[in-house]
Design a protein around this motif. Structure first.
Motif, PDB file in Angstrom:
ATOM      1  N   SER A   8      -0.472  -0.056 -18.855  1.00  0.00           N
ATOM      2  CA  SER A   8      -0.927   0.985 -19.787  1.00  0.00           C
ATOM      3  C   SER A   8       0.061   2.138 -19.902  1.00  0.00           C
ATOM      4  N   LYS A   9       1.174   2.061 -19.172  1.00  0.00           N
ATOM      5  CA  LYS A   9       2.168   3.128 -19.279  1.00  0.00           C
ATOM      6  C   LYS A   9       3.401   2.579 -19.999  1.00  0.00           C
ATOM      7  N   SER A  54      -7.278  -3.027 -15.692  1.00  0.00           N
ATOM      8  CA  SER A  54      -6.510  -1.771 -15.700  1.00  0.00           C
ATOM      9  C   SER A  54      -5.896  -1.559 -14.328  1.00  0.00           C
ATOM     10  N   GLY A  55      -4.999  -0.594 -14.247  1.00  0.00           N
ATOM     11  CA  GLY A  55      -4.442  -0.238 -12.947  1.00  0.00           C
ATOM     12  C   GLY A  55      -5.527   0.314 -12.029  1.00  0.00           C
ATOM     13  N   PHE A  56      -6.445   1.045 -12.631  1.00  0.00           N
ATOM     14  CA  PHE A  56      -7.536   1.635 -11.840  1.00  0.00           C
ATOM     15  C   PHE A  56      -8.359   0.533 -11.172  1.00  0.00           C
ATOM     16  N   ASP A  89       1.693   1.428  -5.265  1.00  0.00           N
ATOM     17  CA  ASP A  89       1.165   1.493  -6.638  1.00  0.00           C
ATOM     18  C   ASP A  89       2.281   2.018  -7.527  1.00  0.00           C
ATOM     19  N   ALA A 145       2.546   2.383 -10.836  1.00  0.00           N
ATOM     20  CA  ALA A 145       2.107   2.622 -12.223  1.00  0.00           C
ATOM     21  C   ALA A 145       3.171   3.339 -13.067  1.00  0.00           C
ATOM     22  N   HIS A 146       3.807   4.384 -12.493  1.00  0.00           N
ATOM     23  CA  HIS A 146       4.812   5.136 -13.259  1.00  0.00           C
ATOM     24  C   HIS A 146       6.238   4.619 -13.013  1.00  0.00           C
ATOM     25  N   SER A 152      -7.254   6.562  -8.148  1.00  0.00           N
ATOM     26  CA  SER A 152      -7.754   5.181  -8.051  1.00  0.00           C
ATOM     27  C   SER A 152      -7.473   4.575  -6.681  1.00  0.00           C
ATOM     28  N   MET A 197      -2.495  -2.077 -22.078  1.00  0.00           N
ATOM     29  CA  MET A 197      -3.621  -1.780 -21.194  1.00  0.00           C
ATOM     30  C   MET A 197      -3.731  -2.969 -20.264  1.00  0.00           C
ATOM     31  N   GLY A 198      -3.984  -2.726 -19.007  1.00  0.00           N
ATOM     32  CA  GLY A 198      -4.130  -3.825 -18.060  1.00  0.00           C
ATOM     33  C   GLY A 198      -3.511  -3.459 -16.727  1.00  0.00           C
ATOM     34  N   ASP A 239       1.664   5.737  -3.674  1.00  0.00           N
ATOM     35  CA  ASP A 239       2.188   5.692  -5.032  1.00  0.00           C
ATOM     36  C   ASP A 239       3.685   5.413  -4.940  1.00  0.00           C
ATOM     37  N   HIS A 297      -2.789   8.647  -5.966  1.00  0.00           N
ATOM     38  CA  HIS A 297      -3.595   8.662  -7.194  1.00  0.00           C
ATOM     39  C   HIS A 297      -5.092   8.458  -6.906  1.00  0.00           C
ATOM     40  N   ASN A 299      -6.567  -1.275  -8.259  1.00  0.00           N
ATOM     41  CA  ASN A 299      -6.683  -0.600  -6.961  1.00  0.00           C
ATOM     42  C   ASN A 299      -8.083  -0.739  -6.381  1.00  0.00           C
ATOM     43  N   THR A 345       0.579  -1.194 -13.633  1.00  0.00           N
ATOM     44  CA  THR A 345      -0.257  -1.055 -14.819  1.00  0.00           C
ATOM     45  C   THR A 345       0.556  -1.428 -16.042  1.00  0.00           C
TER      46      THR A 345
HETATM   47  C1  LIG Z   1      -2.143   5.777 -14.325  1.00  0.00           C
HETATM   48  C2  LIG Z   1      -2.272   5.307 -12.949  1.00  0.00           C
HETATM   49  C3  LIG Z   1      -3.236   4.350 -12.594  1.00  0.00           C
HETATM   50  C4  LIG Z   1      -4.252   3.848 -13.580  1.00  0.00           C
HETATM   51  O1  LIG Z   1      -3.721   2.911 -14.450  1.00  0.00           O
HETATM   52  P1  LIG Z   1      -4.583   2.447 -15.709  1.00  0.00           P
HETATM   53  O2  LIG Z   1      -3.993   1.140 -16.085  1.00  0.00           O
HETATM   54  O3  LIG Z   1      -4.456   3.491 -16.752  1.00  0.00           O
HETATM   55  O4  LIG Z   1      -6.001   2.308 -15.235  1.00  0.00           O
HETATM   56  C5  LIG Z   1      -3.241   3.895 -11.298  1.00  0.00           C
HETATM   57  N1  LIG Z   1      -2.381   4.370 -10.369  1.00  0.00           N
HETATM   58  C6  LIG Z   1      -1.459   5.308 -10.667  1.00  0.00           C
HETATM   59  C7  LIG Z   1      -0.516   5.775  -9.617  1.00  0.00           C
HETATM   60  C8  LIG Z   1      -1.373   5.811 -11.964  1.00  0.00           C
HETATM   61  O5  LIG Z   1      -0.462   6.747 -12.256  1.00  0.00           O
END
Ligand SMILES: *Cc1c(COP(=O)(O)O)cnc(C)c1O
Length: 394
Positions: free
Chosen positions: A240-241, A108-110, A207, A209-210, A136, A246-247, A178, A134, A113, A238
């Motif tokens: 997962s968005k 996961s992204g979490f 990071d 993720a978004h 994480s 997921m990953g 982020d 974030h 990190n 990530t």
């Molecule tokens: C959602 C998010 C994560 C976590 O990602 P997952 O794959 O859901 O664990 C990590 N960092 C940021 C900035 C996020 O927004």
């Protein structure tokens, strides 16, 4: 006998009294523009399903095929017996998609990190971290035991000041931010952050993720958005968005990736991504590489929705991404607004303190390529009706 867990009841009650208890909604449908939420059909303004891939028929088909060949579970960590050829393929495809030397996937992204930051810095080192990073990233920083210095949000000037003042007191340094900030939808000034960081012998990590699948050419992320290829050492992402699966992924310098194969603890001590996840991610990359259609639709929907909300008189904050905060002020008003939206058939979550600052409560609307123009129309009508009835707009 005293109940040694009595404190939990007290803490939970305190959360309820403060209006901060998580009441978790249950979905009875796949992700998409519309959801069954607690038994009611509602327009979905809450998910991170930016491109509508979470229930895309091509991903579902790819997963079925992969399961016939590989089964379901990896049954091992990547370093023992959990690396299938499809994992290697995903690492390589992600590197190519991001335009970097190498990439390594995490569960996961979490965990990406949590694994990456402590592998890069330790006790003798320092981390310069955006104040609004974030959770994480914050946890990864704490796990590393490095000194953590928070700089003002998205403020390259303040980062420079902190680097100037403190960098020389430590062995190694990491600057981490982020890419897109999830509460306000603003983006880090990565170009300025790079310009500042490069003079201080510090590794730069973002990071995204978004931003993955959302910003940059065809969704290639924030580094591409700022045209900083080869200049950012570590990109965490990530799946997962926008990817709808997921990953996590760490992409960038191949030295960092090789090091994470040896020292990224969730890579070494938690099992590999499952077969369905890997297969679905590979198909998501296929779709993103074939065409920018979904990313273009996401942005067209975003531009339309934001422009109409502004015309209605709503304050949508500083967002420059599909994340659309509708600023309401007090948490009680945001919660009432969210309930009224739900009654009107729209699922929009209220966010209050401590997720966002006191007095900055909001409904956060997440726009998706899955929304049709009728969907957006309906959502706007609901916002207009509720906004007028609660006196938020005239
Ligand atoms: C959602 C998010 C994560 C976590 O990602 P997952 O794959 O859901 O664990 C990590 N960092 C940021 C900035 C996020 O927004």
């Amino acid at each position: 006998m005293t109940d040694k867990l009595a404190w939990v009841d007290e803490e939970l009650q305190a959360l309820k009294d403060a209006g901060l208890y998580n009441n978790i909604r249950t979905l009875g449908s796949p992700q998409g523009a519309w959801l069954d939420v607690d038994g009611k059909r509602v327009l979905n303004f809450c998910s991170n399903n930016y491109l509508g891939l979470a229930n895309h028929p091509r991903l579902v088909e790819a997963v079925k095929k992969a399961m016939e060949k590989y089964g379901v579970g990896p049954a091992a960590v990547r370093t023992i017996a959990g690396t299938m050829d499809m994992h290697v393929e995903l690492d390589e495809r992600l590197a190519k998609f991001k335009g970097v030397d190498s990439a390594i996937t995490f569960q996961s992204g979490f965990t990406a990190n949590l694994g990456t930051i402590p592998a890069l810095v330790g006790r003798e080192d320092v981390i310069f971290s955006d104040r609004l990073n974030h959770a994480s990233i914050i946890d990864g920083c704490r796990l590393s035991r490095a000194k953590i210095i928070a700089y003002e949000h998205a403020d390259a000037e303040d980062l420079k000041k902190q680097l100037e003042e403190h960098r020389s007191e430590y062995r190694r340094a990491l600057v981490v931010t982020d890419g897109v900030f999830s509460m306000d939808g603003d983006i880090a000034p990565l170009d300025k952050i790079y310009e500042v960081t490069k003079d201080y012998d510090a590794v730069l990590m973002v990071d995204d993720a978004h931003g993955e699948g959302v910003v940059g050419k065809g969704g290639r992320g924030i580094v591409d958005h700022f045209d900083l290829h080869g200049k950012v050492d570590v990109e965490v992402g990530t799946m997962s968005k926008a990817f709808g699966v997921m990953g996590g992924v760490v992409a960038g310098n191949s030295k960092v990736v090789e090091w994470l194969h040896q020292r990224g603890r969730p890579f070494l001590f938690s099992s590999a991504m499952s077969v369905p996840d890997v297969a679905a991610c590979l198909e998501a990359i296929n779709i993103l590489e074939e065409s920018t259609e979904l990313v273009d639709r996401l942005w067209a929907n975003t531009d339309l929705f934001k422009a109409e909300m502004k015309k209605l008189g709503f304050d949508t904050g500083e967002s420059v991404t599909p994340i659309t905060p509708v600023m309401l002020g007090e948490a009680a008003l945001a919660q009432e607004f969210s309930r009224a939206l739900y009654d009107a058939g729209v699922f929009g979550m209220a966010l209050g303190f401590p997720t966002v600052p006191q007095g900055a409560a909001r409904i956060r609307v997440m726009i998706s390529a899955a929304h049709s123009s009728d969907d957006l129309e309906q959502g706007l009508e609901a916002f207009e009706t509720v906004g007028k009835s609660l006196g938020v707009i005239g």
